[in-house]
Motif scaffolding. Structure first.
Motif, mmCIF file in Angstrom:
data_model
loop_
_atom_site.group_PDB
_atom_site.id
_atom_site.type_symbol
_atom_site.label_atom_id
_atom_site.label_comp_id
_atom_site.label_asym_id
_atom_site.label_seq_id
_atom_site.Cartn_x
_atom_site.Cartn_y
_atom_site.Cartn_z
ATOM 1 N N MET A 1 0.856 -1.159 0.000
ATOM 2 C CA MET A 1 0.000 0.000 0.000
ATOM 3 C C MET A 1 0.903 1.222 0.000
ATOM 4 S SD MET A 1 -2.418 1.254 3.246
ATOM 5 C CE MET A 1 -2.242 -0.308 4.023
ATOM 6 N N ASP A 2 0.585 2.203 -0.835
ATOM 7 C CA ASP A 2 1.292 3.479 -0.841
ATOM 8 C C ASP A 2 0.388 4.536 -0.228
ATOM 9 O OD1 ASP A 2 3.564 2.524 -2.066
ATOM 10 O OD2 ASP A 2 2.861 2.982 -4.073
ATOM 11 N N VAL A 3 0.963 5.380 0.619
ATOM 12 C CA VAL A 3 0.216 6.468 1.244
ATOM 13 C C VAL A 3 0.971 7.757 0.976
ATOM 14 C CG1 VAL A 3 -0.744 7.399 3.380
ATOM 15 C CG2 VAL A 3 -0.587 4.918 3.071
ATOM 16 N N VAL A 4 0.304 8.705 0.307
ATOM 17 C CA VAL A 4 0.879 10.024 0.077
ATOM 18 C C VAL A 4 0.308 10.947 1.146
ATOM 19 C CG1 VAL A 4 1.077 11.959 -1.534
ATOM 20 C CG2 VAL A 4 1.097 9.608 -2.398
ATOM 21 N N VAL A 5 1.196 11.627 1.877
ATOM 22 C CA VAL A 5 0.789 12.516 2.965
ATOM 23 C C VAL A 5 1.134 13.942 2.573
ATOM 24 C CG1 VAL A 5 1.103 13.089 5.407
ATOM 25 C CG2 VAL A 5 1.243 10.699 4.659
ATOM 26 N N THR A 6 0.134 14.819 2.567
ATOM 27 C CA THR A 6 0.358 16.240 2.313
ATOM 28 C C THR A 6 -0.183 17.027 3.496
ATOM 29 O OG1 THR A 6 -1.718 16.396 1.072
ATOM 30 C CG2 THR A 6 0.279 16.041 -0.208
ATOM 31 N N THR B 1 9.789 20.065 -0.968
ATOM 32 C CA THR B 1 8.992 18.853 -0.837
ATOM 33 C C THR B 1 7.522 19.238 -0.819
ATOM 34 O OG1 THR B 1 10.734 17.799 0.432
ATOM 35 C CG2 THR B 1 8.522 16.898 0.686
ATOM 36 N N ASP B 2 6.710 18.529 -1.612
ATOM 37 C CA ASP B 2 5.276 18.813 -1.575
ATOM 38 C C ASP B 2 4.483 17.699 -0.923
ATOM 39 O OD1 ASP B 2 5.365 16.919 -3.633
ATOM 40 O OD2 ASP B 2 3.817 17.923 -4.795
ATOM 41 N N ALA B 3 5.136 16.551 -0.653
ATOM 42 C CA ALA B 3 4.431 15.433 -0.026
ATOM 43 C C ALA B 3 5.444 14.425 0.490
ATOM 44 C CB ALA B 3 3.499 14.760 -1.030
ATOM 45 N N LEU B 4 4.963 13.564 1.367
ATOM 46 C CA LEU B 4 5.728 12.401 1.791
ATOM 47 C C LEU B 4 5.036 11.175 1.232
ATOM 48 C CD1 LEU B 4 6.329 13.225 5.569
ATOM 49 C CD2 LEU B 4 7.853 13.651 3.633
ATOM 50 N N VAL B 5 5.803 10.191 0.813
ATOM 51 C CA VAL B 5 5.247 8.962 0.266
ATOM 52 C C VAL B 5 5.732 7.814 1.136
ATOM 53 C CG1 VAL B 5 5.080 7.458 -1.744
ATOM 54 C CG2 VAL B 5 5.279 9.939 -2.065
ATOM 55 N N ALA B 6 4.792 7.041 1.659
ATOM 56 C CA ALA B 6 5.121 5.893 2.511
ATOM 57 C C ALA B 6 4.704 4.616 1.798
ATOM 58 C CB ALA B 6 4.402 6.010 3.847
ATOM 59 N N ALA B 7 5.645 3.707 1.616
ATOM 60 C CA ALA B 7 5.351 2.390 1.052
ATOM 61 C C ALA B 7 5.200 1.440 2.230
ATOM 62 C CB ALA B 7 6.478 1.947 0.129
ATOM 63 N N LEU B 8 3.958 1.079 2.536
ATOM 64 C CA LEU B 8 3.662 0.325 3.758
ATOM 65 C C LEU B 8 3.259 -1.107 3.466
ATOM 66 C CD1 LEU B 8 1.533 2.988 5.641
ATOM 67 C CD2 LEU B 8 4.002 2.637 5.727
ATOM 68 N N GLU B 9 3.676 -1.970 4.356
ATOM 69 C CA GLU B 9 3.224 -3.354 4.339
ATOM 70 C C GLU B 9 1.991 -3.438 5.224
ATOM 71 O OE1 GLU B 9 4.534 -6.002 2.711
ATOM 72 O OE2 GLU B 9 5.984 -4.676 1.765
ATOM 73 N N PRO B 10 1.072 -4.339 4.930
ATOM 74 C CA PRO B 10 -0.055 -4.535 5.833
ATOM 75 C C PRO B 10 0.438 -5.026 7.188
ATOM 76 C CG PRO B 10 -0.468 -5.570 3.707
ATOM 77 C CD PRO B 10 0.976 -5.155 3.719
ATOM 78 N N GLY B 11 -0.400 -4.888 8.202
ATOM 79 C CA GLY B 11 -0.058 -5.420 9.508
ATOM 80 C C GLY B 11 0.123 -4.361 10.573
ATOM 81 N N VAL C 1 -10.818 1.758 6.543
ATOM 82 C CA VAL C 1 -11.410 0.420 6.441
ATOM 83 C C VAL C 1 -12.792 0.501 5.785
ATOM 84 C CG1 VAL C 1 -12.322 -1.512 7.796
ATOM 85 C CG2 VAL C 1 -10.079 -0.535 8.344
ATOM 86 N N GLU C 2 -13.599 1.472 6.201
ATOM 87 C CA GLU C 2 -14.930 1.621 5.620
ATOM 88 C C GLU C 2 -14.867 1.953 4.131
ATOM 89 O OE1 GLU C 2 -16.876 4.486 8.137
ATOM 90 O OE2 GLU C 2 -17.138 3.027 9.754
ATOM 91 N N ALA C 3 -13.758 2.576 3.699
ATOM 92 C CA ALA C 3 -13.584 2.900 2.277
ATOM 93 C C ALA C 3 -13.004 1.725 1.499
ATOM 94 C CB ALA C 3 -12.689 4.127 2.130
ATOM 95 N N GLY C 4 -12.736 0.618 2.188
ATOM 96 C CA GLY C 4 -12.280 -0.583 1.505
ATOM 97 C C GLY C 4 -10.782 -0.818 1.531
ATOM 98 N N VAL C 5 -10.046 -0.070 2.342
ATOM 99 C CA VAL C 5 -8.604 -0.261 2.443
ATOM 100 C C VAL C 5 -8.318 -1.340 3.476
ATOM 101 C CG1 VAL C 5 -6.402 0.828 3.022
ATOM 102 C CG2 VAL C 5 -8.159 2.133 1.806
ATOM 103 N N ASP C 6 -7.481 -2.303 3.129
ATOM 104 C CA ASP C 6 -7.118 -3.388 4.036
ATOM 105 C C ASP C 6 -5.893 -2.949 4.824
ATOM 106 O OD1 ASP C 6 -6.803 -5.765 5.334
ATOM 107 O OD2 ASP C 6 -6.171 -6.895 3.570
ATOM 108 N N VAL C 7 -6.112 -2.294 5.977
ATOM 109 C CA VAL C 7 -5.010 -1.708 6.733
ATOM 110 C C VAL C 7 -4.418 -2.645 7.780
ATOM 111 C CG1 VAL C 7 -5.815 0.640 6.414
ATOM 112 C CG2 VAL C 7 -6.524 -0.624 8.429
ATOM 113 N N GLU C 8 -5.093 -3.697 8.133
ATOM 114 C CA GLU C 8 -4.627 -4.544 9.228
ATOM 115 C C GLU C 8 -4.287 -5.972 8.822
ATOM 116 O OE1 GLU C 8 -3.837 -3.470 12.175
ATOM 117 O OE2 GLU C 8 -4.617 -1.479 11.849
#
Length: 141
Positions: free
Chosen positions: A1-6, A54-64, A121-128
């Motif tokens: 999962m990639d998360v862009v944070v602004t 820098t205009d954003a941070l990008v996090a490449a996350l593993e589930p869990g 989670v309600e939007a369908g993202v498998d975060v856990e």
């Protein structure tokens, strides 16, 4: 999962870039995020790199649980930065992108982390979901 944070807030692009740099350093202190967060530099409309801002941070996350750690660190950071009005999490997982906004006032609430994770989670993202264990080598056995 990639998360862009602004982050929204501050008076100039330079101030916003400095704030994101500060956030990146804080995220690097989290074991589950170390080495997974990078800065995204500003580019012009033609896709050319415009410099060190820098205009954003990008996090490449593993589930869990890494997403929950990321949100928790961002919430803690926002509580200490009164000029940050809002932080946006743009989560891309497989072929789906979800955008969540955390406003400064919401970050002050005791359940801010839970609310963002629940919204994802309600939007369908498998975060856990648990990460897949590495394949074991065949034994000579």
């Amino acid at each position: 999962m990639d998360v862009v944070v602004t982050a929204d807030g501050g008076d100039s692009d330079g101030e916003g870039a400095a704030a994101l740099g500060e956030l990146r350093r804080q995220l690097a202190n989290e074991d589950m995020l170390r080495g997974r967060v990078r800065e995204r530099s500003i580019e012009d409309e033609a896709g050319e790199h415009l410099g060190p801002l820098t205009d954003a941070l990008v996090a490449a996350l593993e589930p869990g649980g890494a997403f929950t750690v990321l949100v928790g660190a961002v919430v803690a950071w926002m509580r200490l930065r009164p000029r940050t009005e809002a932080v946006t999490f743009e989560i891309t997982q497989k072929d789906r992108t979800v955008r969540l906004v955390l406003r400064r006032q919401q970050a002050k609430e005791y359940d801010a982390v839970e609310r963002i994770v629940r919204a994802a989670v309600e939007a369908g993202v498998d975060v856990e979901a648990a990460p897949q264990p590495p394949a074991s080598a065949p034994s000579d056995g």
